[in-house]
Design a protein around this motif. Structure first.
Motif, short mmCIF file in Angstrom:
data_model
loop_
_atom_site.label_atom_id
_atom_site.label_comp_id
_atom_site.label_asym_id
_atom_site.label_seq_id
_atom_site.Cartn_x
_atom_site.Cartn_y
_atom_site.Cartn_z
N VAL A 397 -9.13 -12.14 3.98
CA VAL A 397 -8.02 -13.07 3.76
C VAL A 397 -6.77 -12.32 3.27
O VAL A 397 -5.65 -12.75 3.54
CB VAL A 397 -8.42 -14.18 2.77
N ASN A 398 -6.96 -11.21 2.54
CA ASN A 398 -5.80 -10.41 2.14
C ASN A 398 -5.11 -9.77 3.33
O ASN A 398 -3.88 -9.62 3.35
CB ASN A 398 -6.22 -9.33 1.15
N LEU A 399 -5.88 -9.41 4.33
CA LEU A 399 -5.29 -8.82 5.52
C LEU A 399 -4.56 -9.86 6.36
O LEU A 399 -3.55 -9.56 7.01
CB LEU A 399 -6.39 -8.15 6.37
N ILE A 400 -5.05 -11.10 6.34
CA ILE A 400 -4.36 -12.17 7.08
C ILE A 400 -2.95 -12.36 6.50
O ILE A 400 -1.98 -12.56 7.24
CB ILE A 400 -5.15 -13.49 7.00
N SER A 401 -2.84 -12.29 5.18
CA SER A 401 -1.53 -12.43 4.52
C SER A 401 -0.75 -11.13 4.51
O SER A 401 0.35 -11.06 3.98
CB SER A 401 -1.72 -12.91 3.08
N ARG A 402 -1.35 -10.08 5.05
CA ARG A 402 -0.77 -8.74 5.10
C ARG A 402 -0.41 -8.22 3.71
O ARG A 402 0.64 -7.63 3.50
CB ARG A 402 0.45 -8.70 6.02
#
Length: 591
Positions: A397-402
């Protein structure tokens, strides 16, 4: 990922002091007009100070010798007038430079703060918050005197030295050379002192940063400290850090304080040589009493700014380490930033796609947190992420929000690779709820509005009602205008979570991320929150991370994450029929 704690000195890259000084003083160029005015005023005050000994020479050699009382009176009146002009000019230039130096500090602090806000999570994960605060507050403040004195003291003193030296050489070069014989001694002594003192001041700054970092950490965790009766242990650590801070300061000051005695000794030696050569070698009768008195005054005027310059150099050496620490952060590369041709992400539909995504922290490239993960999520679909701690759920999920950059692979939202869109347009359409949601000091209304700053009061109340927060808000002292402290002290964990849900609701996110959002609340509050979650999930693409599997049974699909990969995927019923990892996990919770 390597972490710098409050007991470890920060690493800092080596830079030339000259480059740091030039870079620091470059901030003054934004105020060229005011500095030119100050220099003009200083030119007048320096001229007045240069005339004073000449007036005294004229008064003694001419007026007194010829018993010209009227001439002596005129000289005295002129001297008083020049002295008043000198005082006014000095006052005005100091006031202007005080304003300029404070403006420069404001610019540096704002530039530093703005840059820090642009840095990624990796920067904050690797160091205590108190150490960052030490640079924003303490290090910036320490530059004030250096910036101000660089114009009000360095320039006039340097000009004064040049002017006095020129006048002395013109009037009597032999006496002037006598006064300058000790300058090489001063130069060599200053070189050795500054070489040692700069290193010691750098150590002192690091120890100050360690102390600030520990105090901030200690106060933030005061509830835990008191709960475990660990006051004595933390006191010992604090005492050790204070002792290190004290010793580093003493070590630096011992060397720095050698500047003053060095100047005084060379000054005294220069004065002795002046009188010795003037009396024994040249002879008083060849100079004249008035000239000798004027020369004595010029000697004092020569060595006084030399002393000031030495003190300024000492101050510069003391505080240049602070400038190095400030520029060290400003020069920290922003890892997560908009690409050159980034476009605005339009209103989200909510399709998310991972294609062979891998991730590892920069300082541990061989330890993959995610290993070639691929999946596709349809708009409005609810995805639950389950698995053991450290499996990679939060990383997804952190990668989705970059918040972090992928090591390999690509992430698409609505068929747009997230690195091709601006960060603001991406994150402004994300609603993120975590287990420990931060509340700011201010009113309840302001905290909810933080989700969307232009939200109306009606929208705020609608969001609170939707997540079942309105009822408890109205029971507080002033309702939505009730003041709460940082982190929401005085509110229960459940109440803080409900406010965070309302804040997320008012932002109207296209993609919703719930990271253990209900794990720390009681059963009664969870029932209220679950109703709020249902409202939030409606027609939104959602990712839910949960350890309590009872909260995710209605999810469209459940991803079982383990060792950085998706082991299983499907609905609750489908995964239960497989009797695999999810089945075992579910059975262990309800056994």
């Amino acid at each position: 990922m390597s972490v710098n704690t409050s007991r470890i000195d920060e690493e800092q890259k080596e830079v030339l002091k000259k480059d740091t000084i030039i870079r620091l003083f470059r901030y003054l160029l934004a105020y060229k007009k005011k500095i030119v005015l100050v220099l003009f005023i200083m030119g007048g005050t320096i001229t007045i100070s240069m005339l004073a000994p000449l007036l005294m020479e004229y008064a003694v050699n001419v007026c007194v010798a010829q018993k010209d009382i009227n001439g002596l009176l005129y000289v005295g009146i002129g001297a008083i007038g020049l002295f008043l002009l000198f005082l006014v000019g000095t006052k005005v230039r100091m006031r202007i430079m005080a304003e300029v130096s404070n403006r420069v500090l404001l610019n540096i602090r704002e530039e530093l703060y703005q840059h820090i806000q642009s840095l990624g999570f990796g920067f904050f994960d690797s160091r205590p918050t108190g150490k960052v605060l030490a640079r924003i507050i303490g290090d910036v403040n320490s530059l004030k005197d250096v910036l101000s004195d660089s114009v009000t003291q360095l320039i006039p003193d340097f000009i004064t030295v040049i002017c006095v030296l020129s006048i002395m050489l013109i009037k009597n070069y032999r006496l002037a050379m006598a006064a300058l014989l000790t300058i090489p001694i001063l130069a060599v002594g200053m070189f050795f002192i500054q070489t040692n003192v700069h290193k010691r001041w750098r150590v002192y700054r690091k120890k100050t940063s360690n102390l600030n970092g520990y105090v901030h950490e200690d106060l933030s965790g005061i509830r835990i400290i008191q709960s475990y009766a660990a006051e004595d242990e933390t006191k010992e650590v604090f005492h050790d850090l204070v002792d290190q801070h004290y010793r580093s300061f003493i070590d630096a000051v011992i060397v720095a304080d050698a500047f003053g005695p060095l100047v005084e000794i060379t000054w005294g030696m220069g004065g002795f040589l002046l009188y010795f050569i003037g009396i024994k070698v040249v002879g008083v009768e060849q100079i004249g009493i008035g000239t000798f008195l004027a020369f004595s005054t010029y000697i004092a005027m020569f060595w006084s700014p030399i002393r000031n310059l030495a003190n300024f150099y000492n101050k510069l050496t003391t505080n240049i380490s602070a400038a190095e620490r400030i520029f060290d952060i400003i020069d920290t590369e922003v890892e997560i930033k908009d690409e050159e041709n980034a476009v605005e992400l339009k209103e989200l539909k909510g399709e998310v796609r991972f294609e062979e995504v891998s991730f590892a922290y920069g300082d541990e490239p061989d330890r993959l947190i995610l290993d070639h993960v691929s999946f596709s999520v349809k708009p409005g679909e609810t995805i639950a992420l389950v698995g053991p701690t450290g499996a990679g759920k939060t990383t997804i999920v952190n990668l989705i929000s970059r918040f972090y950059e992928v090591t390999g692979g690509e992430i698409f939202i609505d068929d747009q690779e997230i690195r091709s869109v601006t960060l603001k347009s991406l994150r402004s359409q994300m609603g993120i709820m975590t287990q420990d949601n931060f509340l700011f000091s201010g009113t309840i209304r302001d905290n909810i509005r933080y989700g969307r700053l232009n939200a109306t009061d009606e929208e705020i109340e609608e969001a609170a009602k939707a997540v079942n927060a309105h009822e408890f808000i109205m029971k507080t002292e002033k309702g939505y205008d009730t003041e709460i402290s940082e982190r929401g002290a005085g509110l229960s964990i459940g109440q803080r979570q409900l406010l965070a849900f309302a804040r997320t609701m008012v932002s109207k996110p296209g993609i919703l991320i719930l990271d253990e959002a209900t794990s720390s609340i009681d059963t009664h509050t969870e029932l209220l929150v679950q109703k709020g979650i249902e409202v939030l999930l409606k027609e939104r693409t959602s990712f839910i991370i949960a350890h309590r599997l009872s909260t995710i049974r209605k999810a469209d699909r459940i991803f079982v994450i383990d060792q950085g990969t998706i082991r299983e995927a499907g609905s609750h019923d489908e995964l239960m029929k497989l009797e695999g990892a999810y089945y075992q996990l579910y059975q262990s919770q309800f056994a």
